[in-house]
Design a protein around this motif. Structure first.
Motif: not given
Ligand code: PLP
Length: 379
Positions: A102-104, A107, A130-132, A182, A187, A215, A217-218, A244
């Protein structure tokens, strides 16, 4: 569908404020609810379903792998994991990889790596970040509402104002392990970093020798009209988190690092039971193959521009973003999103005054026209 809402309420922890719809099927940019009604999906599972729902090649590749091997753990070598890391090396420019779910988690691993490699403790993150939701990722997430109930979190963490290099300069020092950001804040409502700001971050990094964590992730895997948002800025971070769209809906996350970071990491310092298992890696490989074959990075750039223009023509004053990561300043955004649902359009409101459009990268002009027509009756 009401019966499902009741059943969910009695058995599921009520962490989510869900829209009143139960989805049972998807195809391309379209979703179908339990009563057969069709919706245009401009949420894509929160910027995850890059290649559209149930892409035939993706379904075939995952099904074939499912019949061969799903999971053995990282006590052993598996081929899709190595192939995926090789492919990511090509498209991200990072040197070595670790996979998680997952993203969290991506991170979390990034923060651990930064501390281990620098021997320092402090992190600097930004307003709006937002990082999780895991303890480490939450510690560098801006919204106090998310953090407060779970304190004490990881310390020390300082937040600098996003896009304000002067403020950042006041907060970084010789104790700083990493600066995490990011490149386009998702978010928060889709806010891109300025080029000057990123240039200054790298200048400060050279001065204070902290690591830079992007990050992605998005923003990764074509979302912003480049393979990765960093490609708009022409820089290479020390550590990059991704998830993601990496599996187009299949849970997989990853961390990419430079060779010099990788060299300072040792066996046993981090691990994941499922991370990078054969099935997840094949889902990611299939996702990347489709993005390449169908030129979806280019489509993201083109359709993103088309969408932004159409939204501006609707009279929305502030339309932000890159590629198919688009934010629009709209009052009462959650109510617009709810009304959109009734009319067959899925769009998300990450803030009271922001709509977020992150459709599958396969979207075309006709679908965008459909979405904008619905929006024109709501705004
Ligand atoms: N980092 C960013 C930039 C995100 O947008 C998100 C989720 O929206 C996350 C981390 C966390 O990802 P996850 O929900 O897969 O844990």
């Amino acid at each position: 569908m009401k019966e499902w809402f009741e059943r969910e309420k009695s058995v599921y922890i009520q962490f989510y404020r869900r829209q009143p719809v139960v989805f049972v099927r998807g195809e391309g940019c379209w979703l179908y609810d339990a009563e057969g009604k069709k919706y245009l999906d401009m949420v894509a599972g929160i910027a995850a379903v890059a290649i559209g729902h149930c892409h035939p090649r993706y379904v075939r590749r995952i099904s074939e792998q499912l019949e061969k091997l799903v999971h053995v753990s990282n006590l052993y070598y598996t081929i899709p994991q190595i192939e995926l890391a090789e492919k990511l090396k090509e498209i991200t420019g990072m040197d070595r990889f670790f996979f998680c779910n997952s993203g969290a988690e991506a991170v979390e691993a990034s923060l651990k790596i930064a501390r281990k490699v620098t021997g320092r403790k402090k992190f600097v993150a930004f307003s709006g970040s937002f990082h999780g939701r895991t303890m480490g990722a939450l510690s560098v997430t801006w919204k106090e509402k998310f953090r407060k109930p779970f304190e004490p979190l990881i310390q020390p963490v300082e937040f600098a104002e996003f896009n304000n290099a002067g403020d950042l300069e006041k907060r970084v020092d010789e104790e700083t392990a990493a600066v995490i950001l990011e490149l386009v804040q998702g978010e928060a409502g889709i806010y891109p970093a300025s080029k000057d700001f990123i240039r200054e971050i790298f200048r400060l990094r050279d001065e204070y020798r902290f690591l830079v964590i992007f990050d992605e992730v998005q923003t990764g895997f074509g979302r912003t009209g480049r393979w990765f948002a960093k490609d708009h800025y022409g820089v290479k971070p020390d550590i990059m988190a991704m998830a993601k769209a990496m599996g187009s809906g299949f849970p997989i996350g990853g961390v990419g690092v430079t060779e010099s970071v990788a060299e300072r990491l040792e066996a046993g310092e981090h691990a994941s039971t499922f991370g990078g298992n054969p099935l997840a890696c094949v889902a990611s490989l299939a996702t990347i193959e489709v993005i390449e074959e169908e030129k979806l990075v280019e489509n993201s750039e083109r359709m993103g521009k088309y969408l932004r223009e159409k939204l501006e023509k609707l009279g929305i004053e502030e339309v932000r973003g890159m590629g198919l990561m688009v934010g629009a300043r709209v009052e009462n955004a959650p109510s617009v999103a709810s009304k959109g649902l009734e009319k067959g359009l899925l769009v998300n409101a990450p803030a009271d005054n922001a709509l977020r459009f992150v459709p599958p990268l396969v979207i075309g002009k006709e679908e965008i026209d459909f979405a904008v027509e619905i929006l024109s009756s709501l705004i």
